[in-house]
Scaffold this motif. Structure first.
Motif, PDB file in Angstrom:
ATOM      1  N   ALA A  77      38.586  48.980  40.166  1.00 30.23           N
ATOM      2  CA  ALA A  77      37.495  48.702  41.091  1.00 30.23           C
ATOM      3  C   ALA A  77      37.961  47.688  42.139  1.00 30.23           C
ATOM      4  CB  ALA A  77      36.292  48.164  40.323  1.00 30.23           C
ATOM      5  N   PRO A  78      37.188  47.492  43.222  1.00 30.74           N
ATOM      6  CA  PRO A  78      37.623  46.522  44.242  1.00 30.74           C
ATOM      7  C   PRO A  78      37.745  45.100  43.693  1.00 30.74           C
ATOM      8  CG  PRO A  78      35.891  47.937  45.121  1.00 30.74           C
ATOM      9  CD  PRO A  78      35.984  48.236  43.652  1.00 30.74           C
ATOM     10  N   ASN A  79      36.751  44.659  42.904  1.00 30.10           N
ATOM     11  CA  ASN A  79      36.768  43.313  42.313  1.00 30.10           C
ATOM     12  C   ASN A  79      36.926  42.212  43.356  1.00 30.10           C
ATOM     13  OD1 ASN A  79      36.529  44.556  39.831  1.00 30.10           O
ATOM     14  ND2 ASN A  79      38.667  44.320  39.266  1.00 30.10           N
ATOM     15  N   LEU A  80      36.387  42.431  44.543  1.00 31.02           N
ATOM     16  CA  LEU A  80      36.480  41.427  45.603  1.00 31.02           C
ATOM     17  C   LEU A  80      35.380  40.373  45.435  1.00 31.02           C
ATOM     18  CD1 LEU A  80      37.087  43.963  48.486  1.00 31.02           C
ATOM     19  CD2 LEU A  80      38.791  42.397  47.541  1.00 31.02           C
ATOM     20  N   ASP A  81      35.633  39.174  45.940  1.00 29.36           N
ATOM     21  CA  ASP A  81      34.665  38.071  45.871  1.00 29.36           C
ATOM     22  C   ASP A  81      34.219  37.798  44.441  1.00 29.36           C
ATOM     23  OD1 ASP A  81      34.670  37.719  48.666  1.00 29.36           O
ATOM     24  OD2 ASP A  81      33.260  39.371  48.890  1.00 29.36           O
ATOM     25  N   ASP A  82      35.101  38.001  43.488  1.00 32.87           N
ATOM     26  CA  ASP A  82      34.767  37.829  42.075  1.00 32.87           C
ATOM     27  C   ASP A  82      35.280  36.464  41.608  1.00 32.87           C
ATOM     28  OD1 ASP A  82      34.728  37.900  39.235  1.00 32.87           O
ATOM     29  OD2 ASP A  82      34.728  40.091  39.282  1.00 32.87           O
ATOM     30  N   PRO A  83      34.372  35.572  41.176  1.00 42.32           N
ATOM     31  CA  PRO A  83      34.830  34.231  40.773  1.00 42.32           C
ATOM     32  C   PRO A  83      35.818  34.244  39.619  1.00 42.32           C
ATOM     33  CG  PRO A  83      32.486  34.547  40.276  1.00 42.32           C
ATOM     34  CD  PRO A  83      32.913  35.695  41.133  1.00 42.32           C
ATOM     35  N   LYS A  84      35.786  35.258  38.762  1.00 42.69           N
ATOM     36  CA  LYS A  84      36.741  35.297  37.649  1.00 42.69           C
ATOM     37  C   LYS A  84      38.164  35.485  38.168  1.00 42.69           C
ATOM     38  CE  LYS A  84      35.806  36.562  33.456  1.00 42.69           C
ATOM     39  NZ  LYS A  84      35.477  37.309  32.217  1.00 42.69           N
ATOM     40  N   ILE A  85      38.300  36.052  39.368  1.00 39.02           N
ATOM     41  CA  ILE A  85      39.608  36.189  40.003  1.00 39.02           C
ATOM     42  C   ILE A  85      39.902  35.000  40.907  1.00 39.02           C
ATOM     43  CG2 ILE A  85      40.910  37.520  41.719  1.00 39.02           C
ATOM     44  CD1 ILE A  85      39.604  40.043  40.555  1.00 39.02           C
ATOM     45  N   LEU A  86      38.924  34.609  41.715  1.00 38.94           N
ATOM     46  CA  LEU A  86      39.172  33.625  42.768  1.00 38.94           C
ATOM     47  C   LEU A  86      39.333  32.206  42.237  1.00 38.94           C
ATOM     48  CD1 LEU A  86      36.734  34.895  45.548  1.00 38.94           C
ATOM     49  CD2 LEU A  86      39.232  35.088  45.510  1.00 38.94           C
ATOM     50  N   LEU A  87      38.584  31.834  41.196  1.00 40.31           N
ATOM     51  CA  LEU A  87      38.603  30.453  40.726  1.00 40.31           C
ATOM     52  C   LEU A  87      39.766  30.213  39.783  1.00 40.31           C
ATOM     53  CD1 LEU A  87      34.838  29.634  40.105  1.00 40.31           C
ATOM     54  CD2 LEU A  87      36.202  29.383  42.186  1.00 40.31           C
ATOM     55  N   GLY A  88      40.514  29.165  40.047  1.00 38.42           N
ATOM     56  CA  GLY A  88      41.643  28.818  39.209  1.00 38.42           C
ATOM     57  C   GLY A  88      41.210  28.197  37.890  1.00 38.42           C
ATOM     58  N   GLY A  89      42.170  28.034  36.991  1.00 34.12           N
ATOM     59  CA  GLY A  89      41.917  27.372  35.723  1.00 34.12           C
ATOM     60  C   GLY A  89      41.408  28.270  34.619  1.00 34.12           C
ATOM     61  N   GLY A  90      41.104  29.527  34.945  1.00 31.66           N
ATOM     62  CA  GLY A  90      40.577  30.435  33.925  1.00 31.66           C
ATOM     63  C   GLY A  90      41.630  31.350  33.364  1.00 31.66           C
ATOM     64  N   TRP A  91      42.808  30.815  33.126  1.00 32.02           N
ATOM     65  CA  TRP A  91      43.966  31.626  32.738  1.00 32.02           C
ATOM     66  C   TRP A  91      43.680  32.495  31.523  1.00 32.02           C
ATOM     67  CZ3 TRP A  91      45.284  26.184  33.526  1.00 32.02           C
ATOM     68  CH2 TRP A  91      45.750  25.946  34.824  1.00 32.02           C
ATOM     69  N   GLY A  92      43.913  33.793  31.708  1.00 30.60           N
ATOM     70  CA  GLY A  92      43.731  34.736  30.609  1.00 30.60           C
ATOM     71  C   GLY A  92      42.302  35.178  30.381  1.00 30.60           C
ATOM     72  N   SER A  93      41.355  34.646  31.150  1.00 36.98           N
ATOM     73  CA  SER A  93      39.947  34.982  30.899  1.00 36.98           C
ATOM     74  C   SER A  93      39.626  36.433  31.235  1.00 36.98           C
ATOM     75  CB  SER A  93      39.024  34.058  31.700  1.00 36.98           C
ATOM     76  OG  SER A  93      39.252  34.192  33.086  1.00 36.98           O
ATOM     77  N   THR A  94      40.468  37.070  32.060  1.00 38.83           N
ATOM     78  CA  THR A  94      40.259  38.480  32.388  1.00 38.83           C
ATOM     79  C   THR A  94      41.052  39.417  31.480  1.00 38.83           C
ATOM     80  OG1 THR A  94      41.989  38.256  34.058  1.00 38.83           O
ATOM     81  CG2 THR A  94      39.712  38.082  34.827  1.00 38.83           C
ATOM     82  N   PHE A  95      41.919  38.855  30.643  1.00 41.59           N
ATOM     83  CA  PHE A  95      42.787  39.689  29.816  1.00 41.59           C
ATOM     84  C   PHE A  95      41.953  40.422  28.756  1.00 41.59           C
ATOM     85  CE2 PHE A  95      47.204  37.534  30.363  1.00 41.59           C
ATOM     86  CZ  PHE A  95      47.033  37.573  31.733  1.00 41.59           C
ATOM     87  N   GLY A  96      42.217  41.701  28.623  1.00 37.51           N
ATOM     88  CA  GLY A  96      41.487  42.513  27.666  1.00 37.51           C
ATOM     89  C   GLY A  96      40.159  43.037  28.178  1.00 37.51           C
ATOM     90  N   ASP A  97      39.709  42.533  29.324  1.00 37.65           N
ATOM     91  CA  ASP A  97      38.460  42.991  29.951  1.00 37.65           C
ATOM     92  C   ASP A  97      38.812  44.155  30.870  1.00 37.65           C
ATOM     93  OD1 ASP A  97      36.214  43.419  31.563  1.00 37.65           O
ATOM     94  OD2 ASP A  97      35.715  41.280  31.691  1.00 37.65           O
TER      95      ASP A  97
END
Length: 605
Positions: free
Chosen positions: A46-66
């Motif tokens: 998907a585009p996944n644009l303007d998505d804070p889970k991508i844009l905001l730092g410090g969330g290392w690995g929070s998208t993994f497995g999703d």
């Protein structure tokens, strides 16, 4: 902002690029900037644009497995890792893995890139690598306030000034970096002024892909290369479009296959799009080989097995895959010191407040980076064990060469790797100060902060493979990294681990931590350490070489112009073409491949 399938289906474009990731969007942008050509990009996510889970730092690995963000590939059971299946996360959506990685910007030693040219690829050398990575990068130096706290050094000649991919010195957990880097120096690693000019042996503060002018958000391929061109009528980007196979003209005996377009799946239906000039596969190390095999290009035994007629036999497709492997050692930090680590995000109220500060563009924990790195030769990391490991690895390589069982081209690669292993000035191992918990045995305790020292192997001799499982484009491929199949890779990894522990036993690191949590007392002897590595190590997300740029007789799949052997108008441009792994995180290299491919297409390389 992205295209509809009606804008694309049965239409003809100058270029069709399969994969809207790091390299794919780079190629699209540069072609648009330098030609009047039309470009179609097909992206499976998907585009996944303007998505804070991508844009905001410090969330290392929070998208993994999703699976909104991650292809979440699984390997085959790994024989030398106690038959574990490993999660291999790869970015799904515009920007590819640059959207979900840990946004470290690292370049390799010059010698690693020169080796590509040595293997038969004129023009793929450190000079070209420097040119393309400088073009990609827009570096912002440390601020005066940052310099008061820590002397961030850089040589501006090694840093790109005006590129679209932004890098900078993040607001870092300074206490952690300081005691890690000071301990590394006491263990013999020199503090480098700037590790981006071809010498990485030592320790330093690295850069991160954060954009200071955009509230310090992630700078990745979608922000750098898609958004500036989103309104260009020459560009069409179709998301949630899975490449199914390359289309060819009817083949004539003895002539090259001519690519004419791509078949893709969107919304459960199959469509076609056509290319006047070139089809470029940029779907990554794990997907591009599968796409070639579904198109009838690859090893005959694999194509027979999945029921795809052979159009072109290329035995190197899906072979020679290389990777880095990592493990963590977690340490509880001294609670009397106010540490800034990503562990604090586990408190919901704290996390909510950091988002509020981010919205106000005030300093907050989303501006963290992973920036304390060390790269060491085996001889420095293991003064007592290095010579024995080198001897054993040399004997192993010679025995395999004499046996005549090595696939074409591997002997030359291993000879280069042995040369590096014997060279006490070039790095074989990596250690990283990761500002958070990142181990697998225990669980972090609420309210506590941790440092995880990450140990990362660099030039593994083991080789894996990736192949289509069947003829269904929606099925994941069979991924077999074959980790530790060359047993001395595990020996080197063990010395890497022991070196990391020596750092932790060196001041000021030693006084900065309360205790080692994982693996702790369960891994004291070499054999116990090896068992910890077998049970807990995983990919460092740097796989390459599954469609190696090598001479065809050496199991090469693409030539130095990245054209697939035996074809016309079909190229590959992603990490799969890199023939020999580099001692670096691979994001900058993926951008380099995209920039180089673009120059080839526009006639500038």
């Amino acid at each position: 902002m992205v295209a509809q399938v009606s804008d694309v289906a049965d239409k003809t474009f100058d270029y069709v690029i399969v994969g809207g990731g790091t390299a794919g969007l780079t190629i699209a942008a540069r072609v648009l900037e330098n030609t009047d050509s039309s470009v179609l990009v097909l992206e499976g996510g998907a585009p996944n644009l303007d998505d804070p889970k991508i844009l905001l730092g410090g969330g290392w690995g929070s998208t993994f497995g999703d699976t909104k963000y991650d292809w979440a590939f699984m390997t085959t059971p790994q024989k030398h890792c106690n038959d574990r299946q490993l999660l291999w996360s790869r970015g799904k959506g515009l920007g590819g893995s640059s959207a979900i990685n840990f946004y470290a910007w690292i370049k390799p030693p010059a010698a690693d890139v020169e080796a590509w040219e040595e293997l038969g690829n004129p023009g793929w050398n450190w000079k070209a690598y420097t040119k393309y990575t400088l073009r990609a990068e827009g570096f912002t130096a440390a601020s005066e306030d940052q310099l008061k706290e820590y002397a961030h050094t850089h040589n501006i000649e090694y840093r790109g000034q005006s590129g679209p991919v932004k890098t900078t010195v993040p607001v870092t957990p300074l206490q952690i970096n300081r005691f890690f880097l000071e301990a590394a120096q006491k263990q013999g690693l020199p503090l480098l002024e700037d590790a981006y000019g071809g010498n990485t042996t030592g320790c330093w503060e690295g850069s991160a892909n954060l954009d200071r002018k955009s509230k310090w958000t992630r700078s990745y391929a979608a922000t750098a290369h898609y958004l500036p061109h989103k309104d260009n009528p020459k560009l069409k980007v179709l998301t949630e479009a899975i490449g199914a196979k390359v289309l060819f003209d009817d083949a004539k005996d003895g002539e090259d296959l001519v690519a004419t377009g791509v078949e893709f799946i969107h919304g459960g239906k199959t469509y076609k799009a056509y290319a006047n000039k070139e089809v470029v596969l940029a779907a990554g190390t794990l997907k591009s080989p599968q796409l070639l095999e579904l198109s009838g290009i690859g090893r005959r035994d694999v194509l027979d097995k999945i029921g795809v007629p052979v159009k072109l036999e290329l035995p190197g497709v899906g072979e020679n895959m290389q990777d880095h492997t990592f493990i963590g050692i977690s340490y509880e930090l001294d609670p009397k010191v106010s540490h800034k680590t990503a562990d604090l995000f586990r408190n919901p109220e704290f996390a909510k407040e950091q988002v509020r500060l981010q919205d106000l563009d005030k300093e907050n924990m989303h501006r963290l980076g992973i920036t304390a790195f060390g790269y060491a030769p085996l001889q420095l990391a293991s003064p007592n064990g290095a010579s024995s490991i080198v001897e054993k690895m040399t004997a192993y390589v010679e025995e395999k060469k004499q046996s005549g069982t090595l696939p074409p081209g591997l002997a030359e690669q291993w000879d280069i790797q042995l040369r590096v292993l014997k060279d006490s000035t070039l790095p074989d191992i990596e250690v990283i100060a990761f500002p958070a918990w990142l181990t697998h045995i225990s669980q972090p305790e609420p309210g506590k902060c941790y440092l995880s020292t990450l140990c990362v192997t660099q030039h593994q001799f083991s080789r894996g493979s990736v192949h289509a499982k069947n003829s269904d484009p929606l099925e994941q491929p069979d991924i077999d990294p074959n980790t530790f199949s060359v047993p001395y890779d595990l020996d080197i990894f063990t010395e890497n681990f022991k070196f990391a522990r020596r750092l932790a036993d060196t001041e000021p690191f030693k006084s900065g931590v309360v205790r080692e949590v994982d693996p702790g007392a369960t891994a004291k002897t070499d054999e116990e350490i090896k068992e910890y590595l077998r049970n807990g190590s995983n990919t460092c997300y740097h796989a390459c070489a599954s469609l190696s740029m090598l001479p065809r007789e050496k199991n090469g799949v693409v030539d130095p112009k990245l054209k697939v052997y035996g074809t016309k108008k079909l190229r590959v441009a992603d990490m799969s073409i890199v023939p020999l792994e580099v001692a670096a995180h691979t994001q900058a290299t993926a951008y380099c491949v995209g920039e180089h491919m673009a120059d080839i297409l526009i006639g500038a390389a």
